[in-house]
Enzyme design. Structure first.
Site, PDB file in Angstrom:
ATOM      1  N   ASP A 259       0.852  -1.197   0.000  1.00  0.00           N
ATOM      2  CA  ASP A 259       0.000   0.000   0.000  1.00  0.00           C
ATOM      3  C   ASP A 259       0.886   1.245   0.000  1.00  0.00           C
ATOM      4  O   ASP A 259       0.389   2.365  -0.081  1.00  0.00           O
ATOM      5  CB  ASP A 259      -0.920   0.011   1.228  1.00  0.00           C
ATOM      6  CG  ASP A 259      -1.917   1.172   1.187  1.00  0.00           C
ATOM      7  OD1 ASP A 259      -2.602   1.308   0.151  1.00  0.00           O
ATOM      8  OD2 ASP A 259      -1.999   1.933   2.163  1.00  0.00           O
ATOM      9  N   GLU A 264       6.960   6.922  -3.536  1.00  0.00           N
ATOM     10  CA  GLU A 264       5.551   7.226  -3.864  1.00  0.00           C
ATOM     11  C   GLU A 264       5.247   8.715  -3.987  1.00  0.00           C
ATOM     12  O   GLU A 264       4.266   9.110  -4.617  1.00  0.00           O
ATOM     13  CB  GLU A 264       4.605   6.592  -2.833  1.00  0.00           C
ATOM     14  CG  GLU A 264       4.657   7.229  -1.455  1.00  0.00           C
ATOM     15  CD  GLU A 264       3.718   6.531  -0.462  1.00  0.00           C
ATOM     16  OE1 GLU A 264       3.828   5.307  -0.303  1.00  0.00           O
ATOM     17  OE2 GLU A 264       2.882   7.229   0.129  1.00  0.00           O
ATOM     18  N   HIS A 296      -1.611   3.874  -1.258  1.00  0.00           N
ATOM     19  CA  HIS A 296      -1.643   4.438   0.106  1.00  0.00           C
ATOM     20  C   HIS A 296      -3.084   4.750   0.532  1.00  0.00           C
ATOM     21  O   HIS A 296      -3.406   5.888   0.883  1.00  0.00           O
ATOM     22  CB  HIS A 296      -0.771   5.700   0.184  1.00  0.00           C
ATOM     23  CG  HIS A 296      -0.231   5.934   1.571  1.00  0.00           C
ATOM     24  ND1 HIS A 296       1.059   6.314   1.820  1.00  0.00           N
ATOM     25  CD2 HIS A 296      -0.827   5.830   2.787  1.00  0.00           C
ATOM     26  CE1 HIS A 296       1.237   6.455   3.124  1.00  0.00           C
ATOM     27  NE2 HIS A 296       0.108   6.153   3.736  1.00  0.00           N
TER      28      HIS A 296
HETATM   29  P1  NAI Z   1       2.684   2.299  16.692  1.00  0.00           P
HETATM   30  O1  NAI Z   1       3.629   3.376  17.102  1.00  0.00           O
HETATM   31  O2  NAI Z   1       1.466   2.036  17.521  1.00  0.00           O
HETATM   32  O3  NAI Z   1       3.492   0.910  16.583  1.00  0.00           O
HETATM   33  C1  NAI Z   1       4.747   0.776  15.988  1.00  0.00           C
HETATM   34  C2  NAI Z   1       5.430  -0.432  16.622  1.00  0.00           C
HETATM   35  O4  NAI Z   1       6.647  -0.671  15.926  1.00  0.00           O
HETATM   36  C3  NAI Z   1       5.767  -0.234  18.105  1.00  0.00           C
HETATM   37  O5  NAI Z   1       5.307  -1.332  18.866  1.00  0.00           O
HETATM   38  C4  NAI Z   1       7.294  -0.149  18.104  1.00  0.00           C
HETATM   39  O6  NAI Z   1       7.881  -0.649  19.303  1.00  0.00           O
HETATM   40  C5  NAI Z   1       7.628  -1.026  16.913  1.00  0.00           C
HETATM   41  N1  NAI Z   1       8.961  -0.796  16.364  1.00  0.00           N
HETATM   42  C6  NAI Z   1       9.624   0.386  16.229  1.00  0.00           C
HETATM   43  N2  NAI Z   1      10.842   0.157  15.706  1.00  0.00           N
HETATM   44  C7  NAI Z   1      10.946  -1.184  15.489  1.00  0.00           C
HETATM   45  C8  NAI Z   1      11.973  -2.021  14.973  1.00  0.00           C
HETATM   46  N3  NAI Z   1      13.132  -1.516  14.559  1.00  0.00           N
HETATM   47  N4  NAI Z   1      11.716  -3.357  14.893  1.00  0.00           N
HETATM   48  C9  NAI Z   1      10.547  -3.884  15.334  1.00  0.00           C
HETATM   49  N5  NAI Z   1       9.546  -3.123  15.844  1.00  0.00           N
HETATM   50  C10 NAI Z   1       9.752  -1.805  15.921  1.00  0.00           C
HETATM   51  O7  NAI Z   1       2.287   2.609  15.183  1.00  0.00           O
HETATM   52  P2  NAI Z   1       0.974   2.132  14.398  1.00  0.00           P
HETATM   53  O8  NAI Z   1      -0.135   3.070  14.662  1.00  0.00           O
HETATM   54  O9  NAI Z   1       0.772   0.681  14.609  1.00  0.00           O
HETATM   55  O10 NAI Z   1       1.443   2.417  12.879  1.00  0.00           O
HETATM   56  C11 NAI Z   1       2.489   1.696  12.271  1.00  0.00           C
HETATM   57  C12 NAI Z   1       2.855   2.406  10.987  1.00  0.00           C
HETATM   58  O11 NAI Z   1       1.804   2.274  10.032  1.00  0.00           O
HETATM   59  C13 NAI Z   1       2.980   3.947  11.140  1.00  0.00           C
HETATM   60  O12 NAI Z   1       4.229   4.314  11.593  1.00  0.00           O
HETATM   61  C14 NAI Z   1       2.719   4.450   9.761  1.00  0.00           C
HETATM   62  O13 NAI Z   1       3.961   4.609   9.088  1.00  0.00           O
HETATM   63  C15 NAI Z   1       1.918   3.329   9.106  1.00  0.00           C
HETATM   64  N6  NAI Z   1       0.582   3.780   8.713  1.00  0.00           N
HETATM   65  C16 NAI Z   1       0.176   3.592   7.413  1.00  0.00           C
HETATM   66  C17 NAI Z   1      -1.075   3.997   6.991  1.00  0.00           C
HETATM   67  C18 NAI Z   1      -1.565   3.782   5.590  1.00  0.00           C
HETATM   68  O14 NAI Z   1      -2.576   4.384   5.195  1.00  0.00           O
HETATM   69  N7  NAI Z   1      -0.931   2.931   4.792  1.00  0.00           N
HETATM   70  C19 NAI Z   1      -1.975   4.671   7.921  1.00  0.00           C
HETATM   71  C20 NAI Z   1      -1.488   4.757   9.294  1.00  0.00           C
HETATM   72  C21 NAI Z   1      -0.251   4.344   9.644  1.00  0.00           C
END
Ligand code: NAI
Length: 331
Positions: A259, A264, A296
């Site tokens: 996505d 992009e 996206h």
């Molecule tokens: P979040 O902050 O709740 O969770 C991120 C997790 O990744 C945390 O548990 C953190 O400890 C872990 N993490 C960080 N660095 C890491 C590493 N090196 N190795 C393993 N784990 C690691 O974030 P959430 O809300 O779950 O979102 C995740 C990502 O999804 C966002 O950062 C954003 O980039 C993406 N996203 C994409 C969307 C889309 O429309 N395609 C919409 C919303 C978010």
């Protein structure tokens, strides 16, 4: 009247933001992206509302601050596209919408995987042309497979739980694991390389940081189970696209659903159907029968858009009147 300039405005923004704003907020919708070249257009606005492909680097932020902007409200969860150090130095407040609907993204992740695996996109096109053949449409049961979730934050957890509902075994990797949640869901944490080696399906849910940039590269792809499927709904730069194409060409990977894409910016969200696509890597990706790409759109649900607009409008209002921002939204 509080004026906020909203960049990279989409038709749905014109619907959801006025609905959330109220009479004291005036939205100035700009269809172009916010970059150093366009930042001067923010003059007269107290806040700018930016999206994921706006480029909020130091030169852009400097122009914004000079134009009188005091608040950058990101209408996204991800914040890798802003130079936070520069914003701080310029006295610009920065907010985001950390959790508008993790369900929207988790559900799209699973929709992509199901479509890829069961070849729904191909079947749909075939049947429309009265081609009722099943040749080449064989998928696999998710039940009993191993799903690897990299990053068990808000979205990764929900995705893991949905896969548990299919009867899959879920292995997870996170730099800050939550063993209580995992035990309650029947999910096991393991080191990232072990997860990659064991999983039939790998789904990425980490933010983009210097540590996660090209998390999936030639080395980590070589560790993955031959024939595994990879899904990325997080950020494009988590994957080295050149290495991904090589892994697809060598048939190492069974399928890829994206996505998000490394380059992009300027492509996704645009209608480029009548122009020459200059990105050779994206063009190559689109030629593989086992690659599925959406532009996206994982966040794009009614609930998520309503929440993004609500939180952003409230923060713009609070920023303008000097009140503290909503809990957990300020960066
Ligand atoms: P979040 O902050 O709740 O969770 C991120 C997790 O990744 C945390 O548990 C953190 O400890 C872990 N993490 C960080 N660095 C890491 C590493 N090196 N190795 C393993 N784990 C690691 O974030 P959430 O809300 O779950 O979102 C995740 C990502 O999804 C966002 O950062 C954003 O980039 C993406 N996203 C994409 C969307 C889309 O429309 N395609 C919409 C919303 C978010």
């Amino acid at each position: 009247m509080i004026t906020a300039a909203l960049y990279d405005a989409k038709p749905y923004d014109r619907e959801y933001f006025p609905a959330a704003g109220g009479k004291d907020l005036a939205w100035r919708f700009q269809e172009f992206r916010l970059t150093a070249d366009t930042a001067a257009t923010a003059a007269g606005a107290v806040a700018v509302v930016a999206f994921v492909n706006d480029r909020l680097d130091a030169p852009c932020l400097k122009i914004l601050a000079g134009a009188g902007v005091r608040h950058v409200a990101l209408r996204s969860a991800g914040f890798n596209h802003i130079d936070l150090t520069a914003a701080k130095a310029l006295g610009l407040a920065v907010t985001r919408v950390p959790a508008y609907s993790p369900h929207a993204v988790a559900e799209h992740t699973v929709a992509l995987l199901l479509t890829l695996n069961r070849k729904i996109h191909r079947a749909y096109n075939r049947v429309r042309e009265h081609n009722f053949s099943l040749a080449g449409l064989v998928g696999f049961d998710i039940h009993g497979k191993t799903v690897g979730i990299i990053g068990t934050g808000k979205i990764g957890r929900l995705t893991a739980q949905i896969f548990r509902g299919f009867g899959a075994r879920v292995l997870a990797a996170d730099v800050a694991p939550d063993p209580t949640w995992a035990a309650a869901q029947g999910i096991t944490y393991a080191p990232r390389d072990e997860v990659l080696a064991a999983a039939d399906i790998v789904s990425l849910h980490t933010p983009l940081t210097p540590e996660t940039h090209h998390l999936i590269n030639a080395t980590t792809l070589a560790r993955m189970k031959p024939g595994a499927c990879l899904v990325n709904t997080s950020r494009g730069k988590l994957i080295d696209t050149v290495a991904l194409i090589a892994a697809l060409k060598s048939r190492r990977l069974g399928g890829v659903a994206l996505d998000v894409y490394e380059e992009e910016e300027g492509v996704f969200f645009e209608d480029l159907s009548g122009v020459v696509l200059e990105d050779d890597a994206l063009s190559r990706l689109l030629t593989f029968p086992n690659v599925l790409i959406t532009s996206h759109q994982a966040f794009l649900t009614h609930e998520a858009l309503g929440e993004i607009a609500r939180v952003t409008a409230e923060n713009v209002r609070r920023g303008a009147s000097g009140e503290p921002f909503l809990d957990g939204t300020q960066l």
